[in-house]
Write a protein that holds these residues in place. Structure first.
Motif, PDB file in Angstrom:
ATOM      1  N   GLN A 124       0.848  -1.194   0.000  1.00  0.00           N
ATOM      2  CA  GLN A 124       0.000   0.000   0.000  1.00  0.00           C
ATOM      3  C   GLN A 124       0.885   1.246   0.000  1.00  0.00           C
ATOM      4  OE1 GLN A 124      -0.485  -2.385   2.709  1.00  0.00           O
ATOM      5  NE2 GLN A 124      -1.719  -3.491   1.197  1.00  0.00           N
ATOM      6  N   LEU A 125       0.460   2.228  -0.780  1.00  0.00           N
ATOM      7  CA  LEU A 125       1.099   3.537  -0.797  1.00  0.00           C
ATOM      8  C   LEU A 125       0.095   4.542  -0.260  1.00  0.00           C
ATOM      9  CD1 LEU A 125       2.812   3.570  -4.335  1.00  0.00           C
ATOM     10  CD2 LEU A 125       3.755   2.798  -2.170  1.00  0.00           C
ATOM     11  N   VAL A 126       0.458   5.228   0.805  1.00  0.00           N
ATOM     12  CA  VAL A 126      -0.446   6.187   1.433  1.00  0.00           C
ATOM     13  C   VAL A 126       0.171   7.569   1.350  1.00  0.00           C
ATOM     14  CG1 VAL A 126      -1.650   6.858   3.525  1.00  0.00           C
ATOM     15  CG2 VAL A 126      -1.364   4.430   2.968  1.00  0.00           C
ATOM     16  N   GLU A 127      -0.529   8.460   0.647  1.00  0.00           N
ATOM     17  CA  GLU A 127      -0.044   9.827   0.451  1.00  0.00           C
ATOM     18  C   GLU A 127      -0.675  10.770   1.465  1.00  0.00           C
ATOM     19  OE1 GLU A 127      -0.330   8.955  -4.310  1.00  0.00           O
ATOM     20  OE2 GLU A 127      -1.984   9.170  -2.895  1.00  0.00           O
ATOM     21  N   PHE A 165      12.671   2.484  -7.857  1.00  0.00           N
ATOM     22  CA  PHE A 165      12.227   3.846  -8.134  1.00  0.00           C
ATOM     23  C   PHE A 165      11.008   4.201  -7.293  1.00  0.00           C
ATOM     24  CE2 PHE A 165      14.815   5.346 -11.580  1.00  0.00           C
ATOM     25  CZ  PHE A 165      15.271   4.210 -12.201  1.00  0.00           C
ATOM     26  N   MET A 166      10.987   5.423  -6.793  1.00  0.00           N
ATOM     27  CA  MET A 166       9.806   6.022  -6.195  1.00  0.00           C
ATOM     28  C   MET A 166       9.621   7.360  -6.880  1.00  0.00           C
ATOM     29  SD  MET A 166      10.117   5.180  -2.126  1.00  0.00           S
ATOM     30  CE  MET A 166       8.339   5.149  -1.826  1.00  0.00           C
ATOM     31  N   GLY A 167       8.386   7.718  -7.108  1.00  0.00           N
ATOM     32  CA  GLY A 167       8.189   8.966  -7.833  1.00  0.00           C
ATOM     33  C   GLY A 167       6.828   9.579  -7.604  1.00  0.00           C
ATOM     34  N   TRP A 168       6.694  10.755  -8.156  1.00  0.00           N
ATOM     35  CA  TRP A 168       5.446  11.500  -8.113  1.00  0.00           C
ATOM     36  C   TRP A 168       4.997  11.832  -9.532  1.00  0.00           C
ATOM     37  CZ3 TRP A 168       2.753  12.149  -3.698  1.00  0.00           C
ATOM     38  CH2 TRP A 168       3.427  11.972  -2.502  1.00  0.00           C
ATOM     39  N   THR A 175      -1.714  22.976 -10.039  1.00  0.00           N
ATOM     40  CA  THR A 175      -2.942  22.371  -9.534  1.00  0.00           C
ATOM     41  C   THR A 175      -3.200  21.042 -10.223  1.00  0.00           C
ATOM     42  OG1 THR A 175      -3.946  24.493  -8.969  1.00  0.00           O
ATOM     43  CG2 THR A 175      -5.446  22.644  -9.369  1.00  0.00           C
ATOM     44  N   ALA A 176      -3.349  19.993  -9.428  1.00  0.00           N
ATOM     45  CA  ALA A 176      -3.530  18.651  -9.968  1.00  0.00           C
ATOM     46  C   ALA A 176      -3.757  17.672  -8.826  1.00  0.00           C
ATOM     47  CB  ALA A 176      -2.291  18.220 -10.755  1.00  0.00           C
ATOM     48  N   VAL A 177      -4.150  16.462  -9.193  1.00  0.00           N
ATOM     49  CA  VAL A 177      -4.093  15.348  -8.253  1.00  0.00           C
ATOM     50  C   VAL A 177      -2.701  14.739  -8.385  1.00  0.00           C
ATOM     51  CG1 VAL A 177      -5.029  13.124  -7.558  1.00  0.00           C
ATOM     52  CG2 VAL A 177      -6.560  14.913  -8.449  1.00  0.00           C
ATOM     53  N   TYR A 178      -2.002  14.631  -7.276  1.00  0.00           N
ATOM     54  CA  TYR A 178      -0.644  14.103  -7.265  1.00  0.00           C
ATOM     55  C   TYR A 178      -0.676  12.652  -6.792  1.00  0.00           C
ATOM     56  CZ  TYR A 178       1.367  18.658  -8.213  1.00  0.00           C
ATOM     57  OH  TYR A 178       1.722  19.844  -8.816  1.00  0.00           O
ATOM     58  N   TYR A 179      -0.014  11.803  -7.570  1.00  0.00           N
ATOM     59  CA  TYR A 179       0.009  10.369  -7.294  1.00  0.00           C
ATOM     60  C   TYR A 179       1.430   9.908  -7.000  1.00  0.00           C
ATOM     61  CZ  TYR A 179      -4.632  10.261  -9.454  1.00  0.00           C
ATOM     62  OH  TYR A 179      -5.954  10.480  -9.756  1.00  0.00           O
ATOM     63  N   CYS A 180       1.541   9.081  -5.997  1.00  0.00           N
ATOM     64  CA  CYS A 180       2.807   8.432  -5.680  1.00  0.00           C
ATOM     65  C   CYS A 180       2.907   7.137  -6.477  1.00  0.00           C
ATOM     66  CB  CYS A 180       2.837   8.142  -4.183  1.00  0.00           C
ATOM     67  SG  CYS A 180       4.279   7.242  -3.608  1.00  0.00           S
ATOM     68  N   ASN A 181       4.123   6.793  -6.875  1.00  0.00           N
ATOM     69  CA  ASN A 181       4.344   5.564  -7.636  1.00  0.00           C
ATOM     70  C   ASN A 181       5.621   4.893  -7.140  1.00  0.00           C
ATOM     71  OD1 ASN A 181       5.805   4.286 -10.285  1.00  0.00           O
ATOM     72  ND2 ASN A 181       3.601   4.027 -10.363  1.00  0.00           N
ATOM     73  N   TRP A 239       0.583   2.226  -7.319  1.00  0.00           N
ATOM     74  CA  TRP A 239       0.149   3.621  -7.294  1.00  0.00           C
ATOM     75  C   TRP A 239      -0.551   3.930  -5.984  1.00  0.00           C
ATOM     76  CZ3 TRP A 239       1.326   7.176 -10.991  1.00  0.00           C
ATOM     77  CH2 TRP A 239       1.731   6.703 -12.236  1.00  0.00           C
ATOM     78  N   GLY A 240      -0.372   5.150  -5.503  1.00  0.00           N
ATOM     79  CA  GLY A 240      -1.156   5.632  -4.388  1.00  0.00           C
ATOM     80  C   GLY A 240      -2.527   6.082  -4.860  1.00  0.00           C
ATOM     81  N   GLN A 241      -3.345   6.508  -3.892  1.00  0.00           N
ATOM     82  CA  GLN A 241      -4.721   6.880  -4.210  1.00  0.00           C
ATOM     83  C   GLN A 241      -4.835   8.310  -4.738  1.00  0.00           C
ATOM     84  OE1 GLN A 241      -3.426   6.943  -1.226  1.00  0.00           O
ATOM     85  NE2 GLN A 241      -4.141   8.819  -0.217  1.00  0.00           N
ATOM     86  N   GLY A 242      -3.785   9.080  -4.569  1.00  0.00           N
ATOM     87  CA  GLY A 242      -3.790  10.461  -5.054  1.00  0.00           C
ATOM     88  C   GLY A 242      -4.142  11.452  -3.963  1.00  0.00           C
ATOM     89  N   THR A 243      -3.534  12.626  -4.055  1.00  0.00           N
ATOM     90  CA  THR A 243      -3.832  13.704  -3.123  1.00  0.00           C
ATOM     91  C   THR A 243      -3.962  15.004  -3.930  1.00  0.00           C
ATOM     92  OG1 THR A 243      -3.138  14.810  -1.079  1.00  0.00           O
ATOM     93  CG2 THR A 243      -1.390  14.194  -2.598  1.00  0.00           C
ATOM     94  N   GLN A 244      -4.976  15.783  -3.607  1.00  0.00           N
ATOM     95  CA  GLN A 244      -5.272  16.998  -4.370  1.00  0.00           C
ATOM     96  C   GLN A 244      -4.383  18.144  -3.913  1.00  0.00           C
ATOM     97  OE1 GLN A 244      -7.669  17.576  -6.969  1.00  0.00           O
ATOM     98  NE2 GLN A 244      -6.580  19.527  -7.111  1.00  0.00           N
TER      99      GLN A 244
END
Length: 120
Positions: free
Chosen positions: A3-6, A33-36, A90-96, A110-115
């Motif tokens: 699980q990826l939690v942002e 790799f970890m990324g946004w 401005t965007a939804v940012y996702y962790c990967n 992928w994470g669930q995304g954070t606004q």
């Protein structure tokens, strides 16, 4: 399973700063790799920044000099420090993350995304 939690998204004014965090947990042997990534309204998802296990980084041209990606390999956490924010950020940012589990099998998560919203 992994699980990826942002966390850390929100509303900020132009020129302000935010710091995103993404913690990975579960069956993790190592993370290469970890990324946004981010997805602005009505647009495709795009790379923001990535960092490998050795700390080498790569940034989108649009964020170079303003954003900084870092990671804590002990905590399996990646961070994105965002400075001098602009409305176009401005965007939804996702962790990967590219995760190798204890069976030495490689998966991408992928994470669930954070606004993130930057007001003008």
């Amino acid at each position: 399973q992994v699980q990826l939690v942002e966390s850390g998204g929100g509303l900020v004014q132009t020129g302000g700063s935010l710091k995103l965090s993404c913690a990975a947990s579960g069956s993790i042997f190592s993370i290469n790799f970890m990324g946004w990534y981010r997805q602005p309204p009505g647009k495709e998802r795009e790379l923001v920044a990535v960092i490998n296990i050795s700390g080498s980084t790569n940034y989108a041209d649009s964020v170079k000099g303003r954003f900084n990606i870092s990671r804590d390999n002990v905590k399996n956490t990646v961070y994105l420090q965002m400075n001098s924010l602009k409305p176009e950020d401005t965007a939804v940012y996702y962790c990967n993350a590219d995760v190798i589990n204890y069976y030495k099998t490689w998966y991408n998560y992928w994470g669930q995304g954070t606004q993130v919203t930057v007001s003008s």
